[in-house]
Design a protein around this motif. Structure first.
Motif, PDB file in Angstrom:
ATOM      1  N   SER A  26      -1.499   0.536  -4.329  1.00 13.76           N
ATOM      2  CA  SER A  26      -2.780   1.154  -4.666  1.00 13.76           C
ATOM      3  C   SER A  26      -3.810   0.090  -5.026  1.00 13.76           C
ATOM      4  O   SER A  26      -4.982   0.211  -4.696  1.00 13.76           O
ATOM      5  N   ALA A  42      -3.867  -2.884  -3.752  1.00 16.68           N
ATOM      6  CA  ALA A  42      -4.232  -3.516  -2.479  1.00 16.68           C
ATOM      7  C   ALA A  42      -5.285  -2.698  -1.768  1.00 16.68           C
ATOM      8  O   ALA A  42      -6.225  -3.243  -1.196  1.00 16.68           O
ATOM      9  N   LEU A  43      -5.139  -1.392  -1.787  1.00  9.29           N
ATOM     10  CA  LEU A  43      -6.126  -0.542  -1.130  1.00  9.29           C
ATOM     11  C   LEU A  43      -7.459  -0.602  -1.851  1.00  9.29           C
ATOM     12  O   LEU A  43      -8.509  -0.538  -1.235  1.00  9.29           O
ATOM     13  N   LYS A  47      -8.607  -4.566  -1.307  1.00 12.76           N
ATOM     14  CA  LYS A  47      -8.772  -4.838   0.127  1.00 12.76           C
ATOM     15  C   LYS A  47      -9.011  -6.315   0.425  1.00 12.76           C
ATOM     16  O   LYS A  47      -9.728  -6.661   1.340  1.00 12.76           O
ATOM     17  N   MET A  48      -8.407  -7.200  -0.349  1.00 10.08           N
ATOM     18  CA  MET A  48      -8.555  -8.629  -0.095  1.00 10.08           C
ATOM     19  C   MET A  48      -7.362  -9.107   0.718  1.00 10.08           C
ATOM     20  O   MET A  48      -6.226  -9.031   0.258  1.00 10.08           O
ATOM     21  N   LYS A  49      -7.633  -9.588   1.902  1.00 12.10           N
ATOM     22  CA  LYS A  49      -6.571 -10.106   2.759  1.00 12.10           C
ATOM     23  C   LYS A  49      -6.249 -11.539   2.364  1.00 12.10           C
ATOM     24  O   LYS A  49      -7.073 -12.258   1.802  1.00 12.10           O
ATOM     25  N   TYR A  55      -2.704  -8.902   5.732  1.00 20.16           N
ATOM     26  CA  TYR A  55      -2.078  -8.364   4.530  1.00 20.16           C
ATOM     27  C   TYR A  55      -0.598  -8.725   4.550  1.00 20.16           C
ATOM     28  O   TYR A  55       0.020  -8.761   5.603  1.00 20.16           O
ATOM     29  N   TYR A  90      -2.524 -10.875  -2.691  1.00 19.64           N
ATOM     30  CA  TYR A  90      -3.815 -10.382  -2.227  1.00 19.64           C
ATOM     31  C   TYR A  90      -4.845 -11.483  -2.449  1.00 19.64           C
ATOM     32  O   TYR A  90      -4.973 -12.005  -3.546  1.00 19.64           O
TER      33      TYR A  90
END
Length: 144
Positions: free
Chosen positions: A18, A20-21, A24-26, A68, A104
């Motif tokens: 959650s 990561a979503l 949203k940092m790759k 990711y 991340y």
């Protein structure tokens, strides 16, 4: 007791996903051609899931890609070559995830210089990690 550990693991995994979503940092890998003269750098990277193809960099150019982490582990192996007929090589793992701990926004910088390949995450001075290996081309005539 085993059910408690399994429950905690699933909760931690869910929180990580959650986050990561939300973030949203790759993660990213960057190759910088810092070779002297007009020395072209050839890069070919592969992960367990993708072949990223071959890339040619002129001095001063940068090749980078982002991704990711996989919950099954992420490894990116790269072959680098430079010099006359690309006879100087280096083969190494350019990125490795932390296993069950997902990263991340992690950055890996690889500076390709005449004396070798230097690495940093961007916060410290790059350090020499790999030396170039000279590949001898067999010039013997084929017996066929």
């Amino acid at each position: 007791m085993n059910n408690l550990y399994l429950s905690l693991f699933i909760i931690a995994l869910g929180v990580g996903l959650s986050n990561a979503l939300a973030i949203k940092m790759k993660n990213s890998v960057h190759f910088i051609n810092s070779l002297a003269g007009n020395n072209v750098l050839k890069i070919h990277c592969r992960s367990d899931e993708d072949d990223l193809g071959e890339h040619l960099l002129k001095p001063g150019e940068v090749y980078d890609f982002s991704f990711y982490d996989s919950i099954f582990g992420t490894r990116i192996n790269c072959d680098l070559a430079q010099g006359i007929e690309f006879r100087f090589h280096a083969k190494f793992m350019a990125y490795k995830s932390g296993g069950l701990i997902l990263h991340y926004g992690k950055k890996n910088f690889w500076f390709c210089r005449d004396d070798g390949i230097y690495f940093t995450h961007g916060k410290q001075t790059p350090k020499l990690e790999y030396k170039w290996v000279y590949k001898v081309i067999d010039m013997a005539p084929s017996p066929y």
